[in-house]
Design a protein around this motif. Sequence first.
Motif, PDB file in Angstrom:
ATOM      1  N   LYS A   1       0.819  -1.197   0.000  1.00 30.93           N
ATOM      2  CA  LYS A   1       0.000   0.000   0.000  1.00 30.93           C
ATOM      3  C   LYS A   1       0.864   1.262   0.000  1.00 30.93           C
ATOM      4  N   LYS A   2       2.127   1.101   0.347  1.00 30.66           N
ATOM      5  CA  LYS A   2       3.027   2.251   0.340  1.00 30.66           C
ATOM      6  C   LYS A   2       3.536   2.549  -1.059  1.00 30.66           C
ATOM      7  N   LEU A   3       3.397   1.593  -1.973  1.00 30.70           N
ATOM      8  CA  LEU A   3       3.841   1.803  -3.353  1.00 30.70           C
ATOM      9  C   LEU A   3       2.754   2.564  -4.102  1.00 30.70           C
ATOM     10  N   LYS A   4       2.910   3.852  -4.163  1.00 27.21           N
ATOM     11  CA  LYS A   4       1.868   4.710  -4.726  1.00 27.21           C
ATOM     12  C   LYS A   4       1.688   4.523  -6.228  1.00 27.21           C
ATOM     13  N   ARG A   5       2.703   4.036  -6.918  1.00 23.14           N
ATOM     14  CA  ARG A   5       2.600   3.892  -8.372  1.00 23.14           C
ATOM     15  C   ARG A   5       2.498   2.423  -8.799  1.00 23.14           C
ATOM     16  N   LEU A   6       2.081   1.553  -7.887  1.00 20.12           N
ATOM     17  CA  LEU A   6       1.931   0.131  -8.204  1.00 20.12           C
ATOM     18  C   LEU A   6       0.844  -0.046  -9.268  1.00 20.12           C
ATOM     19  N   GLU A   7       1.204  -0.680 -10.360  1.00 16.82           N
ATOM     20  CA  GLU A   7       0.243  -0.894 -11.449  1.00 16.82           C
ATOM     21  C   GLU A   7      -0.275  -2.319 -11.488  1.00 16.82           C
ATOM     22  N   ALA A   8       0.548  -3.278 -11.072  1.00 17.86           N
ATOM     23  CA  ALA A   8       0.107  -4.679 -11.079  1.00 17.86           C
ATOM     24  C   ALA A   8       0.996  -5.506 -10.165  1.00 17.86           C
ATOM     25  N   LEU A   9       0.383  -6.385  -9.404  1.00 12.53           N
ATOM     26  CA  LEU A   9       1.095  -7.353  -8.589  1.00 12.53           C
ATOM     27  C   LEU A   9       0.519  -8.719  -8.953  1.00 12.53           C
ATOM     28  N   VAL A  10       1.371  -9.611  -9.448  1.00 10.71           N
ATOM     29  CA  VAL A  10       0.928 -10.967  -9.793  1.00 10.71           C
ATOM     30  C   VAL A  10       1.544 -11.922  -8.782  1.00 10.71           C
ATOM     31  N   HIS A  11       0.707 -12.522  -7.966  1.00  5.48           N
ATOM     32  CA  HIS A  11       1.151 -13.467  -6.941  1.00  5.48           C
ATOM     33  C   HIS A  11       1.177 -14.870  -7.540  1.00  5.48           C
ATOM     34  N   VAL A  12       2.287 -15.592  -7.340  1.00  7.64           N
ATOM     35  CA  VAL A  12       2.389 -16.967  -7.823  1.00  7.64           C
ATOM     36  C   VAL A  12       1.981 -17.906  -6.698  1.00  7.64           C
ATOM     37  N   SER A  13       0.851 -18.555  -6.880  1.00 13.96           N
ATOM     38  CA  SER A  13       0.346 -19.535  -5.931  1.00 13.96           C
ATOM     39  C   SER A  13       0.617 -20.916  -6.524  1.00 13.96           C
ATOM     40  N   THR A  14      -0.266 -21.853  -6.316  1.00 17.62           N
ATOM     41  CA  THR A  14      -0.143 -23.187  -6.899  1.00 17.62           C
ATOM     42  C   THR A  14      -1.535 -23.741  -7.177  1.00 17.62           C
ATOM     43  N   ALA A  15      -1.637 -24.553  -8.219  1.00 15.66           N
ATOM     44  CA  ALA A  15      -2.912 -25.194  -8.542  1.00 15.66           C
ATOM     45  C   ALA A  15      -3.338 -26.154  -7.430  1.00 15.66           C
ATOM     46  N   TYR A  16      -2.420 -26.469  -6.528  1.00 18.41           N
ATOM     47  CA  TYR A  16      -2.691 -27.438  -5.471  1.00 18.41           C
ATOM     48  C   TYR A  16      -3.033 -26.796  -4.131  1.00 18.41           C
ATOM     49  N   CYS A  17      -3.200 -25.465  -4.087  1.00 17.03           N
ATOM     50  CA  CYS A  17      -3.484 -24.827  -2.796  1.00 17.03           C
ATOM     51  C   CYS A  17      -4.845 -25.227  -2.236  1.00 17.03           C
ATOM     52  N   ASN A  18      -5.728 -25.709  -3.099  1.00 18.03           N
ATOM     53  CA  ASN A  18      -7.041 -26.190  -2.637  1.00 18.03           C
ATOM     54  C   ASN A  18      -7.252 -27.635  -3.076  1.00 18.03           C
ATOM     55  N   CYS A  19      -6.174 -28.431  -3.005  1.00 17.52           N
ATOM     56  CA  CYS A  19      -6.220 -29.813  -3.493  1.00 17.52           C
ATOM     57  C   CYS A  19      -7.130 -30.703  -2.658  1.00 17.52           C
ATOM     58  N   ASN A  20      -7.610 -30.202  -1.550  1.00 15.95           N
ATOM     59  CA  ASN A  20      -8.565 -30.952  -0.740  1.00 15.95           C
ATOM     60  C   ASN A  20      -9.982 -30.880  -1.319  1.00 15.95           C
ATOM     61  N   LEU A  21     -10.166 -30.088  -2.378  1.00 13.21           N
ATOM     62  CA  LEU A  21     -11.467 -29.959  -3.035  1.00 13.21           C
ATOM     63  C   LEU A  21     -11.509 -30.791  -4.315  1.00 13.21           C
ATOM     64  N   GLU A  22     -12.688 -31.234  -4.695  1.00 11.07           N
ATOM     65  CA  GLU A  22     -12.851 -32.042  -5.911  1.00 11.07           C
ATOM     66  C   GLU A  22     -12.630 -31.218  -7.172  1.00 11.07           C
ATOM     67  N   LYS A  23     -13.209 -30.013  -7.215  1.00 12.98           N
ATOM     68  CA  LYS A  23     -13.041 -29.098  -8.350  1.00 12.98           C
ATOM     69  C   LYS A  23     -12.508 -27.774  -7.838  1.00 12.98           C
ATOM     70  N   ILE A  24     -11.590 -27.198  -8.605  1.00 14.18           N
ATOM     71  CA  ILE A  24     -10.982 -25.942  -8.181  1.00 14.18           C
ATOM     72  C   ILE A  24     -11.252 -24.882  -9.247  1.00 14.18           C
ATOM     73  N   HIS A  25     -12.059 -23.911  -8.877  1.00 14.58           N
ATOM     74  CA  HIS A  25     -12.420 -22.830  -9.791  1.00 14.58           C
ATOM     75  C   HIS A  25     -11.446 -21.668  -9.610  1.00 14.58           C
ATOM     76  N   GLU A  26     -11.517 -20.719 -10.514  1.00 17.97           N
ATOM     77  CA  GLU A  26     -10.628 -19.553 -10.455  1.00 17.97           C
ATOM     78  C   GLU A  26     -11.197 -18.514  -9.494  1.00 17.97           C
ATOM     79  N   LYS A  27     -11.108 -18.846  -8.214  1.00 18.23           N
ATOM     80  CA  LYS A  27     -11.572 -17.953  -7.158  1.00 18.23           C
ATOM     81  C   LYS A  27     -10.784 -18.264  -5.893  1.00 18.23           C
ATOM     82  N   ILE A  28     -10.832 -17.357  -4.952  1.00 21.88           N
ATOM     83  CA  ILE A  28     -10.172 -17.580  -3.670  1.00 21.88           C
ATOM     84  C   ILE A  28     -11.180 -18.253  -2.751  1.00 21.88           C
ATOM     85  N   TYR A  29     -10.781 -19.373  -2.178  1.00 20.19           N
ATOM     86  CA  TYR A  29     -11.660 -20.131  -1.291  1.00 20.19           C
ATOM     87  C   TYR A  29     -11.487 -19.682   0.152  1.00 20.19           C
ATOM     88  N   ALA A  30     -12.448 -20.038   0.982  1.00 24.11           N
ATOM     89  CA  ALA A  30     -12.412 -19.666   2.397  1.00 24.11           C
ATOM     90  C   ALA A  30     -11.101 -20.136   3.017  1.00 24.11           C
TER      91      ALA A  30
END
Length: 200
Positions: A1-30
């Motif tokens: 939030k201190k970066l006043k001219r930030l235009e984009a931040l792309v966070h690298v996660s993993t397709a397996y962060c919700n591997c406990n679910l049967e289907k994984i959609h493009e959304k952040i889960y609880a």
Amino acid sequence: KKLKRLEALVHVSTAYCNCNLEKIHEKIYAEPASPEGIMQLCETMSAETLNSAQMTGKLIGDRPNTYTFTKALAENLLETEGKGLPISIIRPSIVSAAWREPMPGWVDNLNGPTGIIAGALKGILRTLLCGRHLKADLVPVDVPINQMICIAWRTATKPSSSIIVYNCTSGGVNPFRWGDFEAWGYEALLFYPSKEFFWY
């Protein structure tokens, strides 16, 4: 939030962060736990207690390891702490050697499938407990890298009020199974035998 001219931040996660679910959609889960609570535990508990198998099991629940658990925590932390910021998330599956860029087959580490291949070529890794029929969801490293560049551009030029998540996987489009990995690896081993075998 201190970066006043930030235009984009792309966070690298993993397709397996919700591997406990049967289907994984493009959304952040609880969140699997409170990220702030986990940080507080890390600051107040002894390393011995925190690193015990019992505590790890309680914390990660139905996830297979701490890697997938902490990646899910990070996504939730970005959602709560990054409100109003131009953030997107990419979730690559198992990253492998390059498809095209900088050249076919390029790799600079022994992570993931590269380590398996190196271990097998040396005769060190002789067995692998794995279902041959299961998908080995591999993506060449240049695919998620190029996708990250596109995501950064999209995030900067078409702002969203929420974090957009992009899954970067191949299993649904171009399935590759562990049995294929074994067969093609064996074929390559016979064609390009190593001069430095530890065990035949």
